[in-house]
Design a protein around this motif. Structure first.
Motif, PDB file in Angstrom:
ATOM      1  N   LEU A 178       0.864  -1.194   0.000  1.00  0.00           N
ATOM      2  CA  LEU A 178       0.000   0.000   0.000  1.00  0.00           C
ATOM      3  C   LEU A 178       0.893   1.235   0.000  1.00  0.00           C
ATOM      4  O   LEU A 178       1.575   1.536   0.979  1.00  0.00           O
ATOM      5  CB  LEU A 178      -0.937  -0.041   1.207  1.00  0.00           C
ATOM      6  N   ASP A 179       0.895   1.917  -1.148  1.00  0.00           N
ATOM      7  CA  ASP A 179       1.791   3.040  -1.428  1.00  0.00           C
ATOM      8  C   ASP A 179       1.286   4.323  -0.767  1.00  0.00           C
ATOM      9  O   ASP A 179       0.097   4.448  -0.502  1.00  0.00           O
ATOM     10  CB  ASP A 179       1.814   3.236  -2.952  1.00  0.00           C
ATOM     11  N   ASP A 180       2.190   5.262  -0.531  1.00  0.00           N
ATOM     12  CA  ASP A 180       1.832   6.599  -0.028  1.00  0.00           C
ATOM     13  C   ASP A 180       0.998   6.503   1.242  1.00  0.00           C
ATOM     14  O   ASP A 180       0.115   7.337   1.484  1.00  0.00           O
ATOM     15  CB  ASP A 180       1.037   7.403  -1.078  1.00  0.00           C
ATOM     16  N   PHE A 181       1.278   5.484   2.048  1.00  0.00           N
ATOM     17  CA  PHE A 181       0.400   5.251   3.191  1.00  0.00           C
ATOM     18  C   PHE A 181       0.382   6.429   4.160  1.00  0.00           C
ATOM     19  O   PHE A 181       1.417   6.974   4.504  1.00  0.00           O
ATOM     20  CB  PHE A 181       0.784   3.964   3.944  1.00  0.00           C
ATOM     21  N   ILE A 201       5.621   3.690   3.870  1.00  0.00           N
ATOM     22  CA  ILE A 201       5.522   4.999   4.533  1.00  0.00           C
ATOM     23  C   ILE A 201       5.823   6.076   3.505  1.00  0.00           C
ATOM     24  O   ILE A 201       6.885   6.063   2.873  1.00  0.00           O
ATOM     25  CB  ILE A 201       6.521   5.112   5.714  1.00  0.00           C
ATOM     26  N   ASP A 202       4.912   7.011   3.347  1.00  0.00           N
ATOM     27  CA  ASP A 202       5.061   8.042   2.320  1.00  0.00           C
ATOM     28  C   ASP A 202       6.265   8.936   2.588  1.00  0.00           C
ATOM     29  O   ASP A 202       6.593   9.249   3.728  1.00  0.00           O
ATOM     30  CB  ASP A 202       3.799   8.902   2.261  1.00  0.00           C
ATOM     31  N   LYS A 203       6.890   9.392   1.493  1.00  0.00           N
ATOM     32  CA  LYS A 203       8.097  10.199   1.643  1.00  0.00           C
ATOM     33  C   LYS A 203       7.839  11.545   2.309  1.00  0.00           C
ATOM     34  O   LYS A 203       8.746  12.132   2.883  1.00  0.00           O
ATOM     35  CB  LYS A 203       8.835  10.364   0.318  1.00  0.00           C
ATOM     36  N   ALA A 235      10.022   2.239   4.029  1.00  0.00           N
ATOM     37  CA  ALA A 235       9.968   3.700   4.011  1.00  0.00           C
ATOM     38  C   ALA A 235      10.513   4.190   2.680  1.00  0.00           C
ATOM     39  O   ALA A 235      11.563   3.740   2.238  1.00  0.00           O
ATOM     40  CB  ALA A 235      10.798   4.261   5.158  1.00  0.00           C
ATOM     41  N   GLU A 236       9.809   5.103   2.030  1.00  0.00           N
ATOM     42  CA  GLU A 236      10.302   5.662   0.770  1.00  0.00           C
ATOM     43  C   GLU A 236      10.820   7.081   1.004  1.00  0.00           C
ATOM     44  O   GLU A 236      10.495   7.706   2.013  1.00  0.00           O
ATOM     45  CB  GLU A 236       9.218   5.645  -0.313  1.00  0.00           C
ATOM     46  N   GLY A 237      11.651   7.552   0.108  1.00  0.00           N
ATOM     47  CA  GLY A 237      12.160   8.920   0.213  1.00  0.00           C
ATOM     48  C   GLY A 237      13.229   9.079   1.283  1.00  0.00           C
ATOM     49  O   GLY A 237      13.422  10.179   1.812  1.00  0.00           O
TER      50      GLY A 237
HETATM   51 CA    CA Z   1       4.939   6.508  -2.977  1.00  0.00          CA
END
Ligand code: CA
Ligand code: C2E
Ligand code: CA
Ligand code: CA
Length: 279
Positions: A178-181, A201-203, A235-237
């Protein structure tokens, strides 16, 4: 009379006309680009611990013949509006599956997963499950190497339909993230019902995780939530070592971001992966 005069004027506003023409030109270019196969995938590493490569996210770019490589933020909205996202999305899916197949015979790459972004229109299409199955069968890609990234906004309507589609694909071995959570509207009750494997986890939270106590609290909460739902979390970003360390202490499993690598063209990604192993 004055009102209609102004409207009449704005109707012929030369600036407006330029915008409309540019849009139309871009749309025509975009259609042609799909036919001429002008899209490429870049691959951004996903890392466990500090160096262990576990997979990539495939991110699409438009190799426009005249302009520089165009970022998806510039054409995905247009693709969504025109419905061409379904054609592009299918191209991305098939290309990712082809890459999974190519890597399958290389001991260094055969364990990697490729995460593919799925847009709302793709997922809602009646034949979505068939399209994914067909892409996997046609390329002979191992379904367990394919991860589909869904966004929260996409789960708001037709939850039951989404759940059924996810179950059909999970039965084949496909996994879901699940993206941009945390940025959307999904209710926690859906989260329990969806057959997810991972929260991302959204950036926007990662960006200020060291300086903004709210973002730090949100990141910790998402990690705790993932734990209690038995989901893994990425975690992204992640751009700095300190962000990575903070997240590691909070119990995060995996990371993606410029600190490790930018999204890379295939050859550069493969080079990166070989260097990871060598060090
Ligand atoms: Ca994303
Ligand atoms: P996303 O799915 O949230 O992808 C992550 C975006 O964050 C990527 O931007 C990536 O290059 C960027 N990023 C990665 N690490 C960092 C970092 O450390 N710091 C910062 N500031 N940014 C980082 P990109 O490649 O421009 O893609 C933008 C969005 O376009 C994606 O956001 C996704 O929503 C969409 N997109 C990309 N490829 C596809 C696709 O094949 N299909 C669909 N439907 N959407 C796509
Ligand atoms: Ca994504
Ligand atoms: Ca903030």
């Amino acid at each position: 009379a004055k009102e209609s005069g102004r409207n009449a004027l704005s109707f012929f506003d030369p600036e407006m006309e330029t915008v409309v023409l540019q849009r139309t030109a871009l749309e025509a270019d975009f259609r042609a680009a799909l036919e001429k196969n002008q899209f490429v995938l870049h691959y951004q590493p996903q890392i466990v611990g500090s160096t262990h490569l576990i997979g990539v996210e495939a991110l699409v770019r438009w190799a426009h013949p005249v302009r520089q490589l165009i970022a998806p933020t510039e054409f995905i909205p247009l693709a969504e509006e025109t419905g061409l996202i379904k054609t592009l999305g299918l191209w991305v899916l098939v290309s990712a599956c082809q890459q999974i197949k190519r890597w399958s015979t290389d001991p260094q790459f055969c364990k990697l997963t490729i995460a593919v972004n799925v847009s709302a229109q793709q997922l809602r299409a009646r034949n979505f499950v068939e399209q994914v199955k067909h892409a996997l069968l046609a390329t002979q890609a191992d379904p367990t190497r394919l991860k589909l990234e869904l966004t929260e906004s996409l789960l708001v309507d037709n939850v039951q339909d989404t759940i059924e589609k996810m179950h059909s694909l999970k039965a084949m071995g496909v996994s879901f993230s699940l993206d941009d959570f945390g940025t959307g509207y999904s209710s926690l009750s859906y989260l329990k019902r969806l057959p997810l494997d991972q929260l991302k986890i959204d950036k926007s939270f990662v960006c200020d995780v060291l300086s903004d106590p709210n973002d730090a609290a949100i990141a910790r909460t998402i990690i705790a939530l993932a734990d209690s739902l038995a989901l893994n979390v990425i975690a992204e970003g992640v751009e700095t070592e300190m962000q990575r360390d903070f997240l590691a202490h909070a119990g995060c499993h995996a990371y993606q971001g410029y600190y490790f690598s930018r999204p890379l063209p295939l050859a550069e990604f493969e080079e990166y992966a070989r260097l990871q192993v060598a060090r």
